[in-house]
Design an enzyme around this catalytic site. Sequence first.
Site, PDB file in Angstrom:
ATOM      1  N   GLY A  66       0.889  -0.966  -0.354  1.00  0.00           N
ATOM      2  CA  GLY A  66       0.271  -0.197  -0.062  1.00  0.00           C
ATOM      3  C   GLY A  66       0.593   1.335   0.426  1.00  0.00           C
ATOM      4  CB  CYS A  67       0.533   3.457   2.734  1.00  0.00           C
ATOM      5  SG  CYS A  67      -0.056   4.688   2.554  1.00  0.00           S
TER       6      CYS A  67
END
Lengths: 252, 252, 252, 252
Positions: C179-180
Amino acid sequence: MAGRVWDAYLTEQDKAHVEYKGGPRTNGFGARPALLLIDLYRRVFGDRPQPLLEAVKEWPNSCGLAAWESLPHIQSLLATAREVGMPVVHTTGLPGSESGVGQWHVGGRDKPRRSHEGGRKQVEQIARLSDIIDEVAPIEGEAFLRKASPSPFFGTPLVGHLTALGVDTLIVAGESTSGCVRASVVDSCTHRYRTIVVEECVFDRHQATHAINLFDMNQKYADVLSLAEVQEWMRGWRAPEDYGIPRATAAR
Amino acid sequence: MAGRVWDAYLTEQDKAHVEYKGGPRTNGFGARPALLLIDLYRRVFGDRPQPLLEAVKEWPNSCGLAAWESLPHIQSLLATAREVGMPVVHTTGLPGSESGVGQWHVGGRDKPRRSHEGGRKQVEQIARLSDIIDEVAPIEGEAFLRKASPSPFFGTPLVGHLTALGVDTLIVAGESTSGCVRASVVDSCTHRYRTIVVEECVFDRHQATHAINLFDMNQKYADVLSLAEVQEWMRGWRAPEDYGIPRATAAR
Amino acid sequence: MAGRVWDAYLTEQDKAHVEYKGGPRTNGFGARPALLLIDLYRRVFGDRPQPLLEAVKEWPNSCGLAAWESLPHIQSLLATAREVGMPVVHTTGLPGSESGVGQWHVGGRDKPRRSHEGGRKQVEQIARLSDIIDEVAPIEGEAFLRKASPSPFFGTPLVGHLTALGVDTLIVAGESTSGCVRASVVDSCTHRYRTIVVEECVFDRHQATHAINLFDMNQKYADVLSLAEVQEWMRGWRAPEDYGIPRATAAR
Amino acid sequence: MAGRVWDAYLTEQDKAHVEYKGGPRTNGFGARPALLLIDLYRRVFGDRPQPLLEAVKEWPNSCGLAAWESLPHIQSLLATAREVGMPVVHTTGLPGSESGVGQWHVGGRDKPRRSHEGGRKQVEQIARLSDIIDEVAPIEGEAFLRKASPSPFFGTPLVGHLTALGVDTLIVAGESTSGCVRASVVDSCTHRYRTIVVEECVFDRHQATHAINLFDMNQKYADVLSLAEVQEWMRGWRAPEDYGIPRATAAR
C-alpha cells in the site's frame, strides 16, 4: 543597491514600510546551480525588433522592443552557463493542437488579429509560435520542456530532472516578468531552490508590472541581481565532480 | 464475483483475512467518466504476436502474447467510449532524447539486446518504441500525453485537463498491470477520482504480478471489473450537456 | 542473492523471463540519503502483538504479528540513522476530522467493527489511530508529515523538504508493503531519488502481496536489500558538511 | 468597469497597449464553485486595527489597516457562501516547529523584532501567529488546510478535495494580494479552475503591489470582480444535488 526599477512605482507608505523593515536578506547561491530559461519563443519576439504597439499588429503577444533589448543579455548569460558547465533547462509552450489539452489562459482573450492575410502566412506563423528563437536555442545535452501552464513545475518532469542533477539553485531568465517568470520563481522558491532572477534578462510587455513583479520577487522569493553580479559568481563557481549529467543516464 | 485471477496466489491466511473482512465495497461510477489508456506503444507489442520468451529477443520490453490477447478487448472498449462520447486520454513515453530528462527506471536494466543487427534496423526500431500502435491510436479531439514516469499524473498536465473536463471517474486500461497501470490507478485514487480497472484490458509480462496487482488495486484503490460490466454501464451512461470539450477551448 | 521471498509466487514463465533478462541492475546509494518511515501508527499495530485474525477483531486495520516482528528491525534501522546523522522523515495519516478532506480509500470499506463496546473506549481508540507508536516516535529535528493519500509525495511539502536538504537517496521502511510503501517507492523513483527498500523493515497484512510487491519494486523502482546490507552501508557513509539541516532554517 | 485601482500605476505605453488589446475576456463562473480563503491569520491582523507603520512594531508581518478594512467584506462573503451552501476551504501556515520542514521564505528576512519584551509575551504571540482569527474561523464541515508554501496547491491535499467535490470554480479572498493570493490564483488557473478574485476581500501591506497584482491577475488568470458582483451571482446560484459533500465520505 541604490535605485531600483521599482522605486518609481511605490507609494510613500510602501517606501516607509520597506525602509522600516530593512532590505530583504539575500538567498545567496548554493553549490549546484542550473539556468532556467522561460519561454524565449517566437510568439513574443516576432521576426524583428519593433515598438510594442507596432509589433502587436503582426504578433499579438509580442513584447516589443523589451524582448530584443534583453536578448543580448540573455545570450551572454547562456554563453557563460555553457562555458562553466552549468546545466540549462529551456521551456516553451505545449501546443493544445498536439496534446489535446486546453490552454490555461482561457483561450482567446486577444482581439482577432487584424493585420494578417489569412491563409498560408497565418498558418505558417502559428506553426512557429512556440519555436524557441535561434539565438538562444537548446543544444545537445540541455533539457527542453514543453508546458501547458505558466510555470514549468506543473505538467513537466522538471522536478525529477532537477533532483537527478542534484540542483539546489535556479538562475531564472526569460519572459514575461509578470507571467511565466513570476510563476516559475514562486514555484522554485516553493520547492526550496535558492532562486536568482537576472534583472536584464527578464522582460515584459508592460512596464509597471515588470517593475513591480521584480519588487515582489525580490521581497519574497528570490534575489533580483544584475547580470554582472550573476556572471561574476558564475565565473567563480566550480562544478562539483560529475555535475550536469542526469544520474539515471550516467554510465552505470 | 466467485473465482478471481488472484485467488491462486493468496495464502491460506490471506484468504481467511479477506473472508473475514468481507469484500471491499465498490467505488462505483460517477457521472463524468473518461477513459485513460496507458502506454499502448510498440515497445511492448513489437510488430507481431509472439510468445514472451521469443518476443523479448527482438523487443526486450515486450509483454508477449498477453499484449495481443488484450488488444481486441481494448479496441472494443475504446470503440464504445467513442460511440458514447466519453473523453479519451492516451499516454506514452516522452523520450529522453527529446526532453533531455533521464529515465525514471535508472536506464539500462536490460541486458544488451542480442538478436539485432546493429545499424539501420535498430535505429528504426528505437524510433518506433513510443509510437502508440495503429489499432488504438489517438484520433482528433482525444488527449495525447507523453510522460517521463510510471504515472501520467506526474510530469504532464493531466490533472488540469481532467478538471477542465469536470471528470469524476477514470476507467483505466493498458499496460503493464504491475507498472504504469498500477501507478496510474494509485494516483487516480489519490486525486479522488472514482477508479475502474477493466480486467481484460490490462496486461503484464509476468503472470503472478498481473494477478496480485489486480488484487491490490481491487482491495485498495479501484473496482476491477470485467469488460462486459464496464461496457454495460457505458452504454447506459448519458453524457452531461457540453461534456467532453475542455472548458478553456470551448467557444466563449 | 539466491532465494528471495517472491520466488514461491512466480510462475514458471515468470521465472524463465526473469532468468532470461538477468537481474535488475542496482540503483545503488547516493551521497545524501534520508530515511523515510511510512505509517508506523497505532492503527496497524494495535496495543500488543496478536495473530492477524485475532488482532483485526479489535483493530480492523491491524497487520497482526507481521508488524511486531518488523518492529525491532525498524528500531535498529532508525537507531543507526540517528547515530550516523541521517535525516529522518516520519509520516502518518491526516485525519479527515481535522482537515475536512475525505479519505482516499473511499471510506468505510471495512465491515463495522464487531468487538468494541461503543462509547468511550471506541472514541479513545479512534483518537489514537494515527499516533506513531512510541517505539519509533519522532524526536526533535526530524520531519513529521501527515498525509491524506498513500504516498507522502502528494499533499505534503515532502519534495520541498528533500530539496532543502539536498537529498538524493531515500531509504524506505514501514507499512504496508503493498500500500503506502509501494506508493511511496513509486513516487520516490518518479522524482528521481535513488530508492532503497529495507526488506525486514516493511510489512503487510497479506503474505502474497507483501512478497510480490517486493518483487515489483525490486524489478522496477528500487533496490530491495537486507537490513544488514543497508546498515553496513550506513555505517560507512560520511555526512557531507552541514548535511541534515534544512537550508532555509540554517543560520543565515 | 471604468476606473480600476491599477490605472494610476500603469505607464502611458501600458495604457495604450491595454487599450489596443481590449479588455481581457472574462472567465465567468461555472456551476460548482468553492470559496478559498487564504491566510486570514493573526500574523497579519495582530490584535487590533493599527496603521501599518505602528502595527509592524508589534506584529512584524502585519498588513495594518488594510487587513481590518477588508475584514467586514470577507465576513460578508463568507456568510453568503454559508447561506447558499457553497463549500469553503480555509488555509493557514503549517509551523515548521510542528512539521520539521523549513520555511519557504528563507527565514528571517525581517529585522529582529524591536518592541517586544522577551519571554512569555513573545512566546504566546508566536503560538498564535497561524491561528485563523475568530471573525472568519472555520466551522464544522469546512476544509482547513495548513501549507508550507505560498499556494495551497503545493503541500496539501487541496486538489484531491476539489476533485472529490467536483469543483469547477474558485472564488478567492484573503491575503496578501501580492503573495499567497497571487500564488493561489496562478495555481488555480494552472489547474483549470475558473478563478474569481473578490477585490474588496483581498489585501496587502503594500499599495502599489496590491494594485498591480490585481491588474496581473485580471489580465492573465482570473476575473477581478467587486464583492457586490460576486454576491449577486452567488445568490442566484443553485447548488447541484448532493453538492458540497466530499464523495469519499458520503454515505455509500
